[in-house]
Scaffold this motif. Structure first.
Motif, PDB file in Angstrom:
ATOM      1  N   GLU A  39      67.219 -52.395 -11.001  1.00 37.16           N
ATOM      2  CA  GLU A  39      67.084 -53.085 -12.279  1.00 37.16           C
ATOM      3  C   GLU A  39      66.042 -52.377 -13.148  1.00 37.16           C
ATOM      4  N   TRP A  40      64.922 -51.972 -12.554  1.00 34.33           N
ATOM      5  CA  TRP A  40      63.899 -51.240 -13.307  1.00 34.33           C
ATOM      6  C   TRP A  40      64.478 -49.926 -13.846  1.00 34.33           C
ATOM      7  N   MET A  41      65.203 -49.185 -13.000  1.00 35.46           N
ATOM      8  CA  MET A  41      65.766 -47.907 -13.460  1.00 35.46           C
ATOM      9  C   MET A  41      66.729 -48.110 -14.625  1.00 35.46           C
ATOM     10  N   ILE A  42      67.546 -49.160 -14.571  1.00 38.39           N
ATOM     11  CA  ILE A  42      68.526 -49.414 -15.626  1.00 38.39           C
ATOM     12  C   ILE A  42      67.849 -49.919 -16.892  1.00 38.39           C
ATOM     13  N   ASP A  48      71.855 -44.978 -16.190  1.00 34.37           N
ATOM     14  CA  ASP A  48      73.179 -45.596 -16.152  1.00 34.37           C
ATOM     15  C   ASP A  48      73.891 -45.151 -14.875  1.00 34.37           C
ATOM     16  N   PRO A  49      73.855 -45.965 -13.821  1.00 36.17           N
ATOM     17  CA  PRO A  49      74.421 -45.542 -12.545  1.00 36.17           C
ATOM     18  C   PRO A  49      75.933 -45.328 -12.583  1.00 36.17           C
ATOM     19  N   SER A  54      74.028 -37.768 -12.547  1.00 29.68           N
ATOM     20  CA  SER A  54      73.372 -37.808 -11.240  1.00 29.68           C
ATOM     21  C   SER A  54      73.318 -39.247 -10.755  1.00 29.68           C
ATOM     22  N   ILE A  55      73.164 -39.397  -9.463  1.00 29.23           N
ATOM     23  CA  ILE A  55      73.004 -40.715  -8.847  1.00 29.23           C
ATOM     24  C   ILE A  55      71.831 -40.651  -7.888  1.00 29.23           C
ATOM     25  N   ALA A  56      71.266 -41.808  -7.587  1.00 30.48           N
ATOM     26  CA  ALA A  56      70.122 -41.892  -6.679  1.00 30.48           C
ATOM     27  C   ALA A  56      70.599 -42.420  -5.329  1.00 30.48           C
ATOM     28  N   ILE A 124      64.912 -34.727 -11.363  1.00 26.30           N
ATOM     29  CA  ILE A 124      64.757 -35.966 -12.122  1.00 26.30           C
ATOM     30  C   ILE A 124      64.154 -35.560 -13.466  1.00 26.30           C
ATOM     31  N   THR A 125      64.859 -35.874 -14.550  1.00 26.60           N
ATOM     32  CA  THR A 125      64.419 -35.402 -15.865  1.00 26.60           C
ATOM     33  C   THR A 125      64.393 -36.536 -16.884  1.00 26.60           C
ATOM     34  N   GLY A 126      63.971 -36.185 -18.086  1.00 25.86           N
ATOM     35  CA  GLY A 126      64.064 -37.056 -19.247  1.00 25.86           C
ATOM     36  C   GLY A 126      63.293 -38.356 -19.121  1.00 25.86           C
ATOM     37  N   THR A 127      63.873 -39.396 -19.699  1.00 24.28           N
ATOM     38  CA  THR A 127      63.244 -40.709 -19.748  1.00 24.28           C
ATOM     39  C   THR A 127      63.008 -41.271 -18.354  1.00 24.28           C
ATOM     40  N   VAL A 128      63.916 -40.998 -17.442  1.00 28.42           N
ATOM     41  CA  VAL A 128      63.750 -41.521 -16.082  1.00 28.42           C
ATOM     42  C   VAL A 128      62.451 -40.986 -15.477  1.00 28.42           C
TER      43      VAL A 128
END
Length: 138
Positions: A39-42, A48-49, A54-56, A124-128
């Motif tokens: 939920e935090w990541m989204i 956007d999974p 990419s996926i985690a 892992i890049t950008g806003t994430v």
């Protein structure tokens, strides 16, 4: 304890979370960790999974149980980043009983970000990454 985690979310327990022993079953703790992280990541990091390139993937998880909780307790779930690597992140989680603040459990999840198609690690890049840095433990 509350100062150690930089993001908090309150999650109500459900009737079905209790097991035959009258307390929240251990699998629920893992579900709480996974739910709050994603939920935090989204919501916060804009991940956007369903559409991201990419996926985690969870490659490691651990939970240490400290006290019981039972429906209708609310669990306060605290989140921080313990380590941020090039393609991996170690999430650290604390769970407190909402009624009295007692530590219920502590755990961690390690996610490796991989290309959706090849399943090979990606950076892992950008806003994430920017948002994860804000959760880095001191």
């Amino acid at each position: 304890m509350t100062g150690e985690y930089l993001y908090w979310e309150n999650v109500p327990t459900r009737w079905k979370d209790n097991d035959v022993y009258g307390h929240v079953n251990n699998v629920v703790h893992y579900s709480l960790m996974d739910t709050v992280i994603n939920e935090w990541m989204i919501r916060t990091a804009g991940f956007d999974p369903a559409a991201s390139g990419s996926i985690a993937l969870c490659v490691e998880s651990h939970c240490e149980y400290k006290a019981e909780a039972a429906f209708p307790d609310t669990i306060r779930v605290g989140l921080r980043v313990g380590k941020l690597g090039r393609s991996s992140v170690r999430w650290e989680i604390g769970m407190l009983r909402g009624s009295d603040g007692a530590l219920v459990a502590e755990g961690h999840f390690v996610h490796v970000f991989v290309d959706r198609g090849t399943r090979r690690p990606v950076e892992i890049t950008g806003t994430v990454r920017t948002e994860m840095r804000k959760l880095l433990a001191a």
